[in-house]
Design a protein around this motif. Structure first.
Motif, PDB file in Angstrom:
ATOM      1  N   CYS A 273       0.809  -1.223   0.000  1.00 31.70           N
ATOM      2  CA  CYS A 273       0.000   0.000   0.000  1.00 31.70           C
ATOM      3  C   CYS A 273       0.842   1.272   0.000  1.00 31.70           C
ATOM      4  O   CYS A 273       0.641   2.154   0.852  1.00 31.70           O
ATOM      5  N   PRO A 274       1.794   1.439  -0.937  1.00 31.79           N
ATOM      6  CA  PRO A 274       2.544   2.693  -0.981  1.00 31.79           C
ATOM      7  C   PRO A 274       1.614   3.870  -1.278  1.00 31.79           C
ATOM      8  O   PRO A 274       0.590   3.707  -1.959  1.00 31.79           O
ATOM      9  N   ASP A 275       1.966   5.026  -0.780  1.00 25.35           N
ATOM     10  CA  ASP A 275       1.189   6.247  -1.012  1.00 25.35           C
ATOM     11  C   ASP A 275       2.188   7.381  -1.201  1.00 25.35           C
ATOM     12  O   ASP A 275       3.110   7.543  -0.381  1.00 25.35           O
ATOM     13  N   PHE A 276       2.021   8.156  -2.270  1.00 26.98           N
ATOM     14  CA  PHE A 276       2.969   9.217  -2.620  1.00 26.98           C
ATOM     15  C   PHE A 276       2.167  10.452  -2.982  1.00 26.98           C
ATOM     16  O   PHE A 276       1.341  10.420  -3.891  1.00 26.98           O
ATOM     17  N   PHE A 277       2.383  11.560  -2.225  1.00 32.67           N
ATOM     18  CA  PHE A 277       1.541  12.731  -2.448  1.00 32.67           C
ATOM     19  C   PHE A 277       2.264  14.003  -2.035  1.00 32.67           C
ATOM     20  O   PHE A 277       3.161  13.979  -1.189  1.00 32.67           O
ATOM     21  N   PRO A 278       1.872  15.139  -2.607  1.00 36.41           N
ATOM     22  CA  PRO A 278       2.488  16.421  -2.265  1.00 36.41           C
ATOM     23  C   PRO A 278       1.794  17.085  -1.087  1.00 36.41           C
ATOM     24  O   PRO A 278       0.602  16.876  -0.845  1.00 36.41           O
ATOM     25  N   VAL A 279       2.564  17.904  -0.356  1.00 29.40           N
ATOM     26  CA  VAL A 279       2.003  18.724   0.721  1.00 29.40           C
ATOM     27  C   VAL A 279       2.568  20.132   0.597  1.00 29.40           C
ATOM     28  O   VAL A 279       3.712  20.331   0.206  1.00 29.40           O
ATOM     29  N   SER A 280       1.743  21.101   0.939  1.00 28.81           N
ATOM     30  CA  SER A 280       2.149  22.498   0.864  1.00 28.81           C
ATOM     31  C   SER A 280       3.018  22.862   2.058  1.00 28.81           C
ATOM     32  O   SER A 280       2.771  22.429   3.191  1.00 28.81           O
ATOM     33  N   MET A 281       4.024  23.690   1.814  1.00 28.34           N
ATOM     34  CA  MET A 281       4.895  24.160   2.886  1.00 28.34           C
ATOM     35  C   MET A 281       4.330  25.391   3.583  1.00 28.34           C
ATOM     36  O   MET A 281       4.851  25.795   4.632  1.00 28.34           O
ATOM     37  N   SER A 282       3.277  26.001   3.026  1.00 28.63           N
ATOM     38  CA  SER A 282       2.832  27.297   3.533  1.00 28.63           C
ATOM     39  C   SER A 282       1.379  27.334   3.982  1.00 28.63           C
ATOM     40  O   SER A 282       0.948  28.317   4.567  1.00 28.63           O
TER      41      SER A 282
ATOM     42  N   ARG B 156      -9.234  11.334   8.557  1.00 33.15           N
ATOM     43  CA  ARG B 156      -8.443  12.405   9.162  1.00 33.15           C
ATOM     44  C   ARG B 156      -7.928  13.357   8.089  1.00 33.15           C
ATOM     45  O   ARG B 156      -7.456  12.918   7.037  1.00 33.15           O
ATOM     46  N   ARG B 157      -7.999  14.633   8.368  1.00 33.55           N
ATOM     47  CA  ARG B 157      -7.339  15.625   7.517  1.00 33.55           C
ATOM     48  C   ARG B 157      -5.861  15.627   7.860  1.00 33.55           C
ATOM     49  O   ARG B 157      -5.487  15.568   9.033  1.00 33.55           O
ATOM     50  N   VAL B 158      -4.989  15.672   6.839  1.00 39.68           N
ATOM     51  CA  VAL B 158      -3.542  15.674   7.069  1.00 39.68           C
ATOM     52  C   VAL B 158      -2.915  16.871   6.367  1.00 39.68           C
ATOM     53  O   VAL B 158      -3.330  17.260   5.271  1.00 39.68           O
ATOM     54  N   TRP B 159      -1.900  17.461   6.999  1.00 38.90           N
ATOM     55  CA  TRP B 159      -1.178  18.578   6.413  1.00 38.90           C
ATOM     56  C   TRP B 159       0.200  18.649   7.036  1.00 38.90           C
ATOM     57  O   TRP B 159       0.483  17.986   8.041  1.00 38.90           O
ATOM     58  N   LEU B 160       1.100  19.446   6.467  1.00 39.46           N
ATOM     59  CA  LEU B 160       2.470  19.548   6.928  1.00 39.46           C
ATOM     60  C   LEU B 160       2.568  20.487   8.114  1.00 39.46           C
ATOM     61  O   LEU B 160       2.047  21.613   8.084  1.00 39.46           O
ATOM     62  N   ASP B 161       3.225  20.023   9.166  1.00 37.58           N
ATOM     63  CA  ASP B 161       3.484  20.883  10.320  1.00 37.58           C
ATOM     64  C   ASP B 161       4.346  22.072   9.882  1.00 37.58           C
ATOM     65  O   ASP B 161       5.206  21.928   9.001  1.00 37.58           O
ATOM     66  N   PRO B 162       4.127  23.264  10.447  1.00 39.44           N
ATOM     67  CA  PRO B 162       4.945  24.424  10.059  1.00 39.44           C
ATOM     68  C   PRO B 162       6.447  24.196  10.185  1.00 39.44           C
ATOM     69  O   PRO B 162       7.229  24.815   9.464  1.00 39.44           O
TER      70      PRO B 162
ATOM     71  N   GLN C  91      -2.408  15.600  11.950  1.00 42.36           N
ATOM     72  CA  GLN C  91      -3.663  14.917  11.613  1.00 42.36           C
ATOM     73  C   GLN C  91      -4.763  15.365  12.565  1.00 42.36           C
ATOM     74  O   GLN C  91      -4.505  15.616  13.741  1.00 42.36           O
ATOM     75  N   TRP C  92      -5.979  15.400  12.041  1.00 40.50           N
ATOM     76  CA  TRP C  92      -7.124  15.750  12.881  1.00 40.50           C
ATOM     77  C   TRP C  92      -8.380  15.130  12.279  1.00 40.50           C
ATOM     78  O   TRP C  92      -8.521  15.089  11.050  1.00 40.50           O
ATOM     79  N   PRO C  93      -9.298  14.633  13.107  1.00 45.05           N
ATOM     80  CA  PRO C  93     -10.536  14.062  12.565  1.00 45.05           C
ATOM     81  C   PRO C  93     -11.277  15.072  11.692  1.00 45.05           C
ATOM     82  O   PRO C  93     -11.300  16.270  11.997  1.00 45.05           O
ATOM     83  N   VAL C  94     -11.869  14.591  10.606  1.00 42.99           N
ATOM     84  CA  VAL C  94     -12.597  15.492   9.717  1.00 42.99           C
ATOM     85  C   VAL C  94     -13.702  16.192  10.497  1.00 42.99           C
ATOM     86  O   VAL C  94     -14.316  15.624  11.410  1.00 42.99           O
ATOM     87  N   ALA C  95     -13.967  17.446  10.107  1.00 44.70           N
ATOM     88  CA  ALA C  95     -14.945  18.274  10.841  1.00 44.70           C
ATOM     89  C   ALA C  95     -16.340  17.679  10.810  1.00 44.70           C
ATOM     90  O   ALA C  95     -17.148  17.923  11.723  1.00 44.70           O
ATOM     91  N   GLU C  96     -16.653  16.904   9.768  1.00 47.25           N
ATOM     92  CA  GLU C  96     -17.996  16.330   9.640  1.00 47.25           C
ATOM     93  C   GLU C  96     -18.360  15.441  10.826  1.00 47.25           C
ATOM     94  O   GLU C  96     -19.539  15.249  11.135  1.00 47.25           O
ATOM     95  N   LEU C  97     -17.360  14.889  11.496  1.00 56.65           N
ATOM     96  CA  LEU C  97     -17.635  14.031  12.646  1.00 56.65           C
ATOM     97  C   LEU C  97     -18.420  14.765  13.723  1.00 56.65           C
ATOM     98  O   LEU C  97     -19.218  14.159  14.448  1.00 56.65           O
ATOM     99  N   GLU C  98     -18.223  16.081  13.818  1.00 60.00           N
ATOM    100  CA  GLU C  98     -18.871  16.856  14.871  1.00 60.00           C
ATOM    101  C   GLU C  98     -20.397  16.891  14.718  1.00 60.00           C
ATOM    102  O   GLU C  98     -21.103  17.237  15.662  1.00 60.00           O
ATOM    103  N   LYS C  99     -20.899  16.484  13.535  1.00 57.60           N
ATOM    104  CA  LYS C  99     -22.354  16.379  13.352  1.00 57.60           C
ATOM    105  C   LYS C  99     -22.974  15.361  14.306  1.00 57.60           C
ATOM    106  O   LYS C  99     -24.174  15.423  14.607  1.00 57.60           O
ATOM    107  N   LEU C 100     -22.172  14.408  14.737  1.00 64.00           N
ATOM    108  CA  LEU C 100     -22.691  13.340  15.582  1.00 64.00           C
ATOM    109  C   LEU C 100     -22.644  13.683  17.066  1.00 64.00           C
ATOM    110  O   LEU C 100     -23.147  12.915  17.894  1.00 64.00           O
ATOM    111  N   ARG C 101     -22.065  14.811  17.411  1.00 57.80           N
ATOM    112  CA  ARG C 101     -22.008  15.188  18.822  1.00 57.80           C
ATOM    113  C   ARG C 101     -23.403  15.514  19.354  1.00 57.80           C
ATOM    114  O   ARG C 101     -24.181  16.196  18.705  1.00 57.80           O
ATOM    115  N   SER C 102     -23.687  15.012  20.551  1.00 55.30           N
ATOM    116  CA  SER C 102     -24.987  15.314  21.162  1.00 55.30           C
ATOM    117  C   SER C 102     -24.761  15.924  22.543  1.00 55.30           C
ATOM    118  O   SER C 102     -24.217  17.028  22.638  1.00 55.30           O
ATOM    119  N   HIS C 103     -25.145  15.225  23.596  1.00 53.48           N
ATOM    120  CA  HIS C 103     -25.059  15.807  24.943  1.00 53.48           C
ATOM    121  C   HIS C 103     -23.614  16.125  25.303  1.00 53.48           C
ATOM    122  O   HIS C 103     -22.713  15.317  25.120  1.00 53.48           O
TER     123      HIS C 103
END
Length: 575
Positions: free
Chosen positions: A237-246, A350-356, A363-375
């Motif tokens: 399962c190799p994965d090769f992708f670009p990330v922005s530096m800025s 998870r959303r992924v991006w390059l650390d400054p 990494q951080w869970p996608v924002a859509e997950l927050e739709k399931l939050r209740s009490h």
């Protein structure tokens, strides 16, 4: 040629590589006595509430097209273990609620009659999606690369796929191990020629073979691999992708330029871990050069330091995100899977991006997950002295999203970092310094999926050490105390966290869902997933605590915990 938009699709798989004097032979681990046994009743104990799972049986596996996310996953419709595998297919508008469709790909031609294994997808400039996948052509697991196209590309659901007769499009030549040649990546375009990678091995050297094509059908192997590393074994399962530096936004797979770095991730069958490096892609030489400061091997950076394998990223053009999706297998016995009627889950995207700093990905869970939050329940300014455990009450502790900020007045009580540990993996340090081992600054964190009297609990915690010239932060997710059950794999997982402690705070977010705990330390700098199977702390008998076993008092500066609703699964989506 207009720059195309790219998609990636994953169909994750379970493989067993058998070492022998003659090399490595790849084979599915098949349990013949179980693989076709029907499942009459699915046990709900330990079944997740808001993670993706099919209704029953065996799973281990995204694609964005015309407004829909597509998840293809390898699935056994007849049993809860590996066997009878098809590419099942579900679609979603939000990565959370899913509709199940007819199976997309299944063995039916001479070039995949013995199996349809993992692959990726690309959108061509004309808007047509194309899937690449590995086909197994015989009983000795000879592997070739095939393609499939939608029967009707105007259908956003992509309900039907066709495998043209001019397959295979890539054969292993005489220099390639034909039983270790799989998992084609998403294609990218450079100077009018497409490129893909295929994972492989030469003896003990992991290899990412590079192939080029101008028409997407005739592929030629490059003289040199894109990259290879001695001693790492088979690269799956190799994965090769670009990330922005800025910026945090994701990039289309073909994007390059002076403000872009590249990431190469591989899944190591020998260790069942993944690792990634960040580096430079030389487009003229078609070679990848990892940054020299990074470890290029099994001890390198990981997306996840726990139960996480065969991951894949894809670029989401609707939100300009690069999204990572991984799979977690079961940590119980095969007989347990058969008894409960299901096995394997997809982890939260998870959303992924390059650390400054440029040193790692965040990494951080996608924002859509927050739709399931209740009490929601909150704690603030709760001081934890040594030995304190404070329960977080009023939430469904077996199915919860908890986000907490810990603070401490000083770093002075941080324990010395033993020089011997420099040669150890973080999990070995965690094994020696668990949640019950009293320290200076830590251990402190969460006791998840805990029984009321703490006969069972899965601690997720920080521990801060003082090294010769800096502080080292350890994040642990320790399953050793997670269950009184027998026949379970209950390891401590851990990773060091590269974080600035100037503000004397550490943040932790954990996604707790019956038998899985996904934890994100320090804003997603270190992530750990554990699979656990409590026998007491199930359903409404599960509890959640904050705790501190260090001599330095810790303050729960702010804690938010949300009970999580069940998403819609396997029913038609609303238009």
């Amino acid at each position: 040629m207009a720059l195309p938009k790219f998609l990636s699709v994953l169909a994750l798989f379970a493989l067993l590589l058998v070492l022998s004097n003659n090399g490595v032979e790849a084979s599915h681990k098949i349990y013949h006595r179980y693989q076709s046994l029907s499942v009459d009743k699915v046990k709900q104990t330990h079944r997740t509430g808001y993670h993706f799972q099919p209704p029953k049986n065996w799973i281990n596996a995204p694609l964005y097209y015309k407004g829909l996310y597509h998840l293809f996953y390898q699935y056994n419709p007849e049993g809860a273990v590996w066997g009878n595998i098809v590419w099942a297919h579900s679609v979603s508008k939000d990565l959370i609620n899913w509709e199940s469709l007819e199976h997309a790909i299944y063995p039916s031609k001479w070039f995949d009659n013995y199996g349809c294994w993992s692959g990726s997808a690309t959108i061509l400039p004309n808007g047509e999606p194309v899937i690449f996948y590995t086909g197994i052509v015989d009983k000795i697991n000879t592997q070739v690369q095939n393609y499939a196209v939608p029967a009707n590309s105007s259908d956003p659901y992509l309900r039907e796929w066709v495998k043209p007769d001019d397959n295979p499009i890539v054969y292993p030549d005489s220099s390639v191990n034909a039983t270790a040649f799989r998992d084609p990546t998403t294609a990218w375009l450079v100077d009018g020629y497409w490129r893909i990678l295929i994972g492989s091995r030469r003896r003990h050297r992991g290899v990412a073979y590079l192939y080029r094509s101008w028409d997407f059908k005739k592929w030629v192997k490059a003289k040199h691999p894109l990259h290879s590393v001695q001693g790492t074994g088979m690269w799956e399962c190799p994965d090769f992708f670009p990330v922005s530096m800025s910026r945090e936004e994701g990039l289309d797979t073909s994007v390059g330029g002076p403000n872009v770095r590249h990431v190469l991730k591989v899944s190591l069958d020998l260790t069942r871990y993944e690792y990634y490096t960040i580096g430079t892609y030389d487009k003229k030489k078609d070679r990848y050069y990892p940054d020299k400061a990074l470890v290029d091997g099994w001890a390198g950076l990981r997306f996840d330091y726990g139960n996480f394998y065969a991951s894949k990223t894809f670029f989401d053009p609707s939100t300009n995100r690069r999204i990572l999706w991984g799979w977690a297998n079961e940590s119980d016995a095969v007989q347990h899977d058969k008894n409960k009627g299901w096995a394997g889950i997809q982890l939260i995207p998870r959303r992924v991006w390059l650390d400054p700093s440029g040193k790692q990905l965040l990494q951080w869970p996608v924002a859509e997950l927050e739709k399931l939050r209740s009490h929601n329940v909150q704690l603030s300014n709760q001081k934890l002295h040594q030995g304190y455990q404070v329960e977080v009450k009023g939430i469904t502790a077996a199915q919860v999203d908890v986000d907490v900020t810990f603070s401490f007045p000083s770093l002075d009580k941080a324990e010395p970092f033993d020089p011997k540990w420099a040669k150890l993996d973080a999990l070995d340090v965690c094994a020696q310094k668990g949640s019950k081992a009293q320290g200076g600054l830590g251990p402190f964190g969460l006791l998840t999926l805990a029984s009321e009297k703490l006969e069972e609990f899965t601690p997720v915690f920080f521990r801060v050490f003082k090294d010769s010239d800096k502080h080292k932060v350890l994040l642990c997710s320790d399953a050793r105390s997670s269950s009184l059950g027998i026949g379970l794999y209950k390891p401590p997982f851990a990773g060091f966290v590269d974080v600035d402690l100037t503000d004397k705070k550490l943040k932790l977010r954990s996604l707790i869902d019956h038998s899985v705990v996904e934890s994100f330390g320090a804003g997603g700098r270190t992530v750990i997933t554990s699979r656990v199977y409590p026998t007491i702390a199930v359903f409404d008998k599960a509890h959640l605590f904050v705790f501190n076993n260090g001599s330095e008092a810790i303050t729960v500066e702010n804690l938010n915990a949300w009970s999580m609703k069940m998403p819609v699964m396997n029913v038609p989506l609303k238009s």
